[in-house]
Design a protein around this motif. Sequence first.
Motif, PDB file in Angstrom:
ATOM      1  N   THR A   1       5.314  12.992 -10.335  1.00  0.00           N
ATOM      2  CA  THR A   1       5.769  12.006  -9.359  1.00  0.00           C
ATOM      3  C   THR A   1       6.211  10.756 -10.112  1.00  0.00           C
ATOM      4  O   THR A   1       5.533  10.310 -11.041  1.00  0.00           O
ATOM      5  N   ALA A   2       7.349  10.204  -9.730  1.00  0.00           N
ATOM      6  CA  ALA A   2       7.872   8.996 -10.376  1.00  0.00           C
ATOM      7  C   ALA A   2       8.091   7.917  -9.328  1.00  0.00           C
ATOM      8  O   ALA A   2       8.626   8.184  -8.246  1.00  0.00           O
TER       9      ALA A   2
ATOM     10  N   LEU B   1       7.821  15.722  -7.136  1.00  0.00           N
ATOM     11  CA  LEU B   1       8.171  17.111  -7.437  1.00  0.00           C
ATOM     12  C   LEU B   1       6.843  17.863  -7.552  1.00  0.00           C
ATOM     13  O   LEU B   1       6.244  17.932  -8.625  1.00  0.00           O
ATOM     14  N   PRO B   2       6.349  18.420  -6.442  1.00  0.00           N
ATOM     15  CA  PRO B   2       4.979  18.921  -6.396  1.00  0.00           C
ATOM     16  C   PRO B   2       4.769  20.308  -6.988  1.00  0.00           C
ATOM     17  O   PRO B   2       3.640  20.810  -6.970  1.00  0.00           O
TER      18      PRO B   2
ATOM     19  N   ASP C   1       6.920   4.243 -13.091  1.00  0.00           N
ATOM     20  CA  ASP C   1       5.493   4.513 -13.051  1.00  0.00           C
ATOM     21  C   ASP C   1       5.369   6.011 -12.845  1.00  0.00           C
ATOM     22  O   ASP C   1       5.592   6.522 -11.745  1.00  0.00           O
ATOM     23  N   MET C   2       5.054   6.724 -13.928  1.00  0.00           N
ATOM     24  CA  MET C   2       5.133   8.174 -13.914  1.00  0.00           C
ATOM     25  C   MET C   2       3.754   8.792 -13.809  1.00  0.00           C
ATOM     26  O   MET C   2       2.880   8.533 -14.649  1.00  0.00           O
ATOM     27  N   ALA C   3       3.542   9.581 -12.769  1.00  0.00           N
ATOM     28  CA  ALA C   3       2.298  10.324 -12.623  1.00  0.00           C
ATOM     29  C   ALA C   3       2.568  11.780 -12.963  1.00  0.00           C
ATOM     30  O   ALA C   3       3.411  12.430 -12.332  1.00  0.00           O
TER      31      ALA C   3
ATOM     32  N   GLU D   1      12.172   9.210  -1.605  1.00  0.00           N
ATOM     33  CA  GLU D   1      12.040   8.089  -0.682  1.00  0.00           C
ATOM     34  C   GLU D   1      12.797   6.894  -1.252  1.00  0.00           C
ATOM     35  O   GLU D   1      12.496   6.411  -2.342  1.00  0.00           O
ATOM     36  N   GLN D   2      13.811   6.422  -0.508  1.00  0.00           N
ATOM     37  CA  GLN D   2      14.552   5.228  -0.897  1.00  0.00           C
ATOM     38  C   GLN D   2      15.344   4.723   0.301  1.00  0.00           C
ATOM     39  O   GLN D   2      15.805   5.513   1.139  1.00  0.00           O
ATOM     40  N   ASP D   3      15.477   3.397   0.384  1.00  0.00           N
ATOM     41  CA  ASP D   3      16.266   2.768   1.452  1.00  0.00           C
ATOM     42  C   ASP D   3      15.842   3.241   2.841  1.00  0.00           C
ATOM     43  O   ASP D   3      16.672   3.614   3.677  1.00  0.00           O
TER      44      ASP D   3
END
Length: 347
Positions: free
Chosen positions: A75-76, A131-132, A44-46, A105-107
Amino acid sequence: MSSPVPMPYPESPGTVRFTTDGVPATRRRAYWREALAMTFGSVDMAVPDEVRSGTIRVAALGRVQAVTVESDPQTARRTRSLIASSDNEDFVVVKLLSRGGARVEQDSRDSAVHPGQLFVYDMARPIRLSLPEPFLTRSLVLPRSVLGLGESDVSRITASPLGSDTALGGLLVPFLSRLVDTAEACPEPVGELITRNVVDLLTVLADEQRGADTTDSPSGVRVLMTRIRAHIDANLGDPDMSPATIARAHHISVRYLHKLFESEDITVSRWIQRRRLEECRRALSRRSAANVTVAGIAHRWGFSSPSHFSRVFRDVYGVTPAGWRALNTSAREVPADREEPLPQRAA
């Protein structure tokens, strides 16, 4: 997901470039979302409403993909529903942030990533990567079967940034950067070897996170071999490099150094010669080096005798250095306006 959009022609065999250059502004956002999804898998790519610029370069290293991305902020997210609907093989991504900032963010980890740090994430589990600001990343996309780690081992190393100030990061960061940058020109056996070294280092990282002692383990030996190969590559231009100088630089005996290379079915000296020949062959293939003499290239990569270089080059490649240059410096020109259909997923 948007409908497929035209993609530029492959840059060279095994290398594809996706770019927003020349894409109309009204189609650029859809184009970029599709290119990212086809490279890294369904996400889901923003991305901003207006994507000013973005380039992805994908080079094949066997079953591994070396990917460079330079782009505007994005952002993905990979959600559980996207993972469940995907019928592709599980992939693990090793990503080096070369420019810009990031948050992964993961786990149950939420980590800020700074330029010069690398991190790992698993496409088989939910992830959010932000990635801002404009960024540059270099990545290896590895099938889990190539990585050889179970899900629990991978989960120990995800979203945990490593920099060159750490022992393993000091090896992995320059190694991954060089591998991605040279992937398209890397001979297949060399690319596979270097990729295996990166995988070995990740295995050691997982061992350390598990609390295992890696000093005398097979993975620990592989790390030592990785350091030795990196040292050899960094000193190929030194004609005085020898097994003795290599052993001394790594605080081991010459006898132990030879023993390490026995498992590779090659001698230390033969490995050095092979790497020098590979770099000379690559230089002789570049039109940008057409004004450099064959002897100059040989000297640059550590051959002190031009006649010896010509002899061993012919023995290995079946042609003289001058003959190789003549055969390989007439690069094929491709029309700038050629377009190809969107390829299958790059990894």
